[in-house]
Motif scaffolding. Structure first.
Motif, short mmCIF file in Angstrom:
data_model
loop_
_atom_site.label_atom_id
_atom_site.label_comp_id
_atom_site.label_asym_id
_atom_site.label_seq_id
_atom_site.Cartn_x
_atom_site.Cartn_y
_atom_site.Cartn_z
N LEU A 199 0.81 -1.22 0.00
CA LEU A 199 0.00 0.00 0.00
C LEU A 199 0.84 1.27 0.00
CD1 LEU A 199 -2.71 -1.12 2.58
CD2 LEU A 199 -2.94 -0.96 0.10
N GLU A 200 2.15 1.11 0.15
CA GLU A 200 3.04 2.27 0.12
C GLU A 200 4.29 1.91 -0.67
OE1 GLU A 200 3.67 4.56 3.73
OE2 GLU A 200 5.83 4.53 3.36
N LEU A 201 4.65 2.78 -1.60
CA LEU A 201 5.84 2.60 -2.43
C LEU A 201 6.83 3.68 -2.03
CD1 LEU A 201 3.98 2.22 -5.85
CD2 LEU A 201 4.78 0.37 -4.36
N ASP A 202 7.96 3.28 -1.45
CA ASP A 202 8.96 4.22 -0.98
C ASP A 202 10.09 4.30 -2.00
OD1 ASP A 202 7.75 4.88 1.55
OD2 ASP A 202 8.25 2.86 2.20
N LEU A 203 10.21 5.44 -2.68
CA LEU A 203 11.21 5.64 -3.71
C LEU A 203 12.52 6.05 -3.05
CD1 LEU A 203 9.15 7.61 -6.39
CD2 LEU A 203 9.29 5.13 -6.00
N ILE A 204 13.59 5.27 -3.31
CA ILE A 204 14.86 5.51 -2.65
C ILE A 204 16.02 5.48 -3.64
CG2 ILE A 204 14.07 4.60 -0.42
CD1 ILE A 204 15.57 2.01 -1.06
N ALA A 205 17.09 6.13 -3.26
CA ALA A 205 18.36 6.13 -3.99
C ALA A 205 19.34 6.88 -3.10
CB ALA A 205 18.23 6.82 -5.35
N GLN A 206 20.61 6.93 -3.48
CA GLN A 206 21.52 7.78 -2.72
C GLN A 206 21.07 9.23 -2.83
OE1 GLN A 206 22.92 4.94 -4.11
NE2 GLN A 206 23.38 4.16 -2.07
N ASP A 207 20.56 9.63 -3.98
CA ASP A 207 19.97 10.96 -4.18
C ASP A 207 18.85 10.81 -5.19
OD1 ASP A 207 19.24 13.52 -4.80
OD2 ASP A 207 21.18 14.15 -5.58
N THR A 208 17.61 10.77 -4.70
CA THR A 208 16.48 10.57 -5.61
C THR A 208 16.27 11.76 -6.53
OG1 THR A 208 14.99 11.35 -3.88
CG2 THR A 208 15.22 8.97 -4.11
N LEU A 240 11.99 9.65 -0.60
CA LEU A 240 13.04 9.67 0.41
C LEU A 240 14.38 10.06 -0.20
CD1 LEU A 240 12.09 6.34 2.22
CD2 LEU A 240 11.52 8.65 2.95
N TYR A 241 15.32 10.48 0.68
CA TYR A 241 16.72 10.70 0.30
C TYR A 241 16.89 11.71 -0.84
CZ TYR A 241 17.05 6.27 2.87
OH TYR A 241 16.94 5.27 3.81
N THR A 242 16.29 12.87 -0.73
CA THR A 242 16.48 13.91 -1.73
C THR A 242 17.68 14.79 -1.34
OG1 THR A 242 15.10 15.63 -0.74
CG2 THR A 242 13.98 13.95 -2.06
N HIS A 243 18.09 15.65 -2.24
CA HIS A 243 19.20 16.59 -1.99
C HIS A 243 18.67 17.98 -2.29
CE1 HIS A 243 23.04 18.64 -2.14
NE2 HIS A 243 23.70 17.53 -1.88
N PRO A 244 18.86 18.95 -1.39
CA PRO A 244 18.29 20.29 -1.63
C PRO A 244 18.81 20.96 -2.89
CG PRO A 244 19.85 20.33 0.22
CD PRO A 244 19.60 18.88 -0.11
N LEU A 245 20.03 20.63 -3.32
CA LEU A 245 20.61 21.25 -4.49
C LEU A 245 19.82 20.93 -5.76
CD1 LEU A 245 22.98 22.93 -5.61
CD2 LEU A 245 24.26 20.78 -5.87
N TYR A 246 19.21 19.75 -5.81
CA TYR A 246 18.48 19.32 -7.01
C TYR A 246 16.96 19.22 -6.77
CZ TYR A 246 23.01 18.43 -9.06
OH TYR A 246 24.29 18.59 -9.54
N LEU A 247 16.50 19.75 -5.65
CA LEU A 247 15.07 19.71 -5.35
C LEU A 247 14.40 20.87 -6.09
CD1 LEU A 247 12.81 18.28 -3.81
CD2 LEU A 247 13.30 19.77 -1.85
N SER A 248 14.13 20.67 -7.35
CA SER A 248 13.64 21.74 -8.23
C SER A 248 12.16 22.02 -8.02
CB SER A 248 13.87 21.33 -9.69
OG SER A 248 13.07 20.19 -10.00
#
Length: 447
Positions: A199-208, A240-248
Motif C-alpha cells: 500500500l506504500e511505495l517508498d522511492l529511494i536512492a543515494q539521491d532521488t 526519500l533521500y532527496t538533496h536540496p541542491l536538485y530539489l527543483s
C-alpha cells in the motif's frame, strides 16, 4: 532425494541495502536454495553488511564474528559476507576474516546463488573483490526479489551510486557513480508491488532528486512521479533521500499535484552555516538552503519535511552549531534526525584541521534532539481528538497494532498505536481517532 542447501540471511544498514538483500534472497530462492529465519538449522549464514560509518562497520564486524563462532561449532557450516563492508575494505577483507568462506561483491548481488553453488562444489574459494573498477550493477523489475518488509510497504530503488562528492562521505567510492533505472522499469516494479498487496511505495536512492540525469532518454524524478501516480488503486508514494541542491520546483510541483504522493519528503540538509556547507562540499550555501526550504513549504502546502543535521564537522564552532538550532526553531521541521561527525578514512574531512572532539559533537547533536523532542511533543498533542489516516504495519497483540500517519516513513519516524478489531491489519489504510500523544508516539482507536 538431495538435501536442499539452507541459508540464513542477515541484512544490515539502510533501506537501500535491504533492497540488495531482497534481490539476493530472490536469486537464492529462484535457484532452489532454501532460506531459514533461524541460524541453527542453516548450512550457511550470509551477512549483507553496511560499511558507511564506524558504527556500521562495528555492527558488521560483530555479526561476522558471531557467524564465524557459529560456523566452528559444526562441520560443513559456511559464512558468506556481502555488501558495503567487503567493498570498503577490499584490500583487507580476506586478511581480516580469513575464515569467511565467500565474499559476494556488489556486482554479484544478482548472482549470489551461482556463487554459492560454485563454492559448494569447491570450484571457488574466497572471492577476491576487485579494487577497481567501481561497481556497475543495477537491478531492474525482472530480477527475482523476495520482500523482507511488512506487507504494507515496499522500497523501490530507482538509482544506484552517487555523483556528489561530499567531503565526509565514502558512498561514491563504495557504490560508484549514479546509474538510474528506466521509468518503465520502475513503474513495472511498482505495479508488481501493488499486485502483491503493498500500500506504500517508498522511492529511494543515494539521491532521488538526481534520478535520470545520467540517462539520455529525458527521465527525471518529476516524470517518474507522474508515471507511478497513474497506476490504479488506493496507495501512497513516498519520496526519500532527496538533496536540496536538485530539489527543483518541477519536482516539488509534480509531488504536490500527484494523487498518490504522501505529503512528506525527506531532505537531509546536514547544516545551515555557509562556511560549514562549503567545507562539506554540499553545493549550496546557507541562504540558498533556506530559500529552497521556504519554496518547498510554499509550493507544497501541508507537506511534512524530514531532515537530518551533522554536528562536529571539522572547524564547526559553537556559534555555527547554535545557528542550526536557531534555524530549526524558526522553520519547525516536522521530522528531524541528528548525528555526530565520524571521520571516515579516505575522505577529505578525515584529514582536515580543527577536528571537533567527539564529546563536543555529541553534545551539540543532543541539544538539537532535545529541542526537537519538545517540538514534536507539542505538535503531537495538537493532534489529540483528530481523526487521522493511518497505514497499519504490524500487530502488537490481537487487538493492538502499529501504524504510521501519512507524515511518517517506515522504520524512521513516529508510530501510531492503534486499538481495533482482529482484522485491522487486513484493512490497509484506516481512520484512527487520536486519544493520547507522546513525543514520538500517538495512541488511538480505529473509527
Amino acid at each position: 532425494m538431495k538435501k536442499p542447501y539452507i541459508v540464513h540471511v542477515i541484512s544490515l544498514g539502510c533501506a537501500k541495502n535491504l533492497v540488495d538483500t531482497e534481490v539476493i534472497c530472490g536469486d537464492l530462492a529462484s535457484h532452489g536454495i532454501m532460506l531459514s529465519a533461524e541460524r541453527d538449522g542453516a548450512d550457511m549464514v550470509l551477512i549483507n553488511t553496511c560499511g558507511f560509518i564506524e558504527d556500521a562497520r562495528k555492527e558488521a564486524d560483530q555479526e561476522i564474528r558471531a557467524a564465524l563462532r557459529w560456523k566452528r561449532k559444526r562441520r560443513r557450516r559456511a559464512v558468506a559476507v556481502a555488501g558495503c563492508l567487503p567493498r570498503r575494505l577490499r584490500e583487507q577483507a580476506e586478511k581480516l576474516y580469513p575464515d569467511v568462506d565467500l565474499f559476494v561483491g556488489l556486482d554479484d548481488v544478482g548472482q549470489a546463488a551461482g556463487l554459492i553453488e560454485a563454492f559448494r562444489v569447491r570450484s571457488l574459494g574466497h572471492r577476491n573483490l576487485p579494487s577497481a573498477p567501481a561497481p556497475t550493477y543495477l537491478y531492474d523489475h525482472t530480477a527475482p526479489r523476495l520482500a523482507l518488509t511488512p506487507v504494507s510497504y515496499g522500497f523501490v530503488k530507482i538509482a544506484e551510486g552517487c555523483d556528489h562528492r561530499c567531503a565526509y562521505c565514502v558512498i561514491p567510492d563504495i557504490r560508484g557513480n549514479q546509474r538510474s533505472r528506466s521509468i518503465d522499469s520502475v513503474v513495472e516494479e511498482c505495479r508488481q508491488l501493488l499486485d502483491q498487496g503493498r500500500l506504500e511505495l517508498d522511492l529511494i536512492a543515494q539521491d532521488t532528486t538526481r534520478y535520470g540525469l545520467d540517462r539520455e532518454d529525458g527521465a527525471n524524478l518529476a516524470k517518474l512521479i507522474q508515471a507511478v501516480d497513474q497506476l490504479p488503486g488506493d496507495f501512497l508514494i513516498r519520496i526519500l533521500y532527496t538533496h536540496p541542491l536538485y530539489l527543483s520546483d518541477e519536482i516539488i510541483d509534480a509531488a504536490a499535484a500527484a494523487e498518490h504522493v504522501a505529503p512528506y519528503i525527506d531532505v537531509p540538509l546536514q547544516h545551515i552555516s555557509s562556511p560549514i556547507l562549503k567545507a562539506m562540499r554540499r553545493g549550496m550555501d546557507g541562504p540558498a538552503t533556506r530559500e529552497r526550504m521556504a519554496a518547498l513549504r510554499g509550493r507544497w502546502p501541508g507537506v511534512a519535511i524530514r531532515t537530518t543535521f551533522l554536528f562536529g564537522f571539522p572547524g564547526e564552532t559553537d556559534e555555527q552549531a547554535e545557528e542550526v538550532l536557531a534555524y530549526c526553531r524558526e522553520f519547525q521541521f516536522e521530522r528531524l534526525g541528528a548525528f555526530a561527525f565520524s571521520p571516515e578514512e579516505g575522505t577529505p574531512a578525515a584529514i582536515m584541521e580543527n577536528q571537533v572532539p567527539r564529546a563536543v559533537a555529541e553534545a551539540r547533536r543532543d541539544a538539537l534532539l532535545a529541542q526537537q523532542q519538545e517540538s514534536s511533543l507539542a505538535r503531537n498533542q495538537g493532534l489529540v481528538g483528530q481523526c487521522l489516516r493511518v497505514l497499519v504495519d504490524g500487530a502488537e497483540d490481537q487487538r493492538s497494532f502499529l501504524g504510521r500517519t501519512v507524515w511518517d516513513a517506515p522504520e524512521t519516524d513516529n508510530v501510531v498505536h492503534v486499538r481495533g478489531p482482529r482484522d485491522t491489519m487486513e484493512r490497509g489504510l484506516v481512520d484512527v481517532r487520536i486519544e493520547r500523544a507522546e513525543a514520538y508516539d500517538l495512541f488511538g482507536t480505529l473509527e
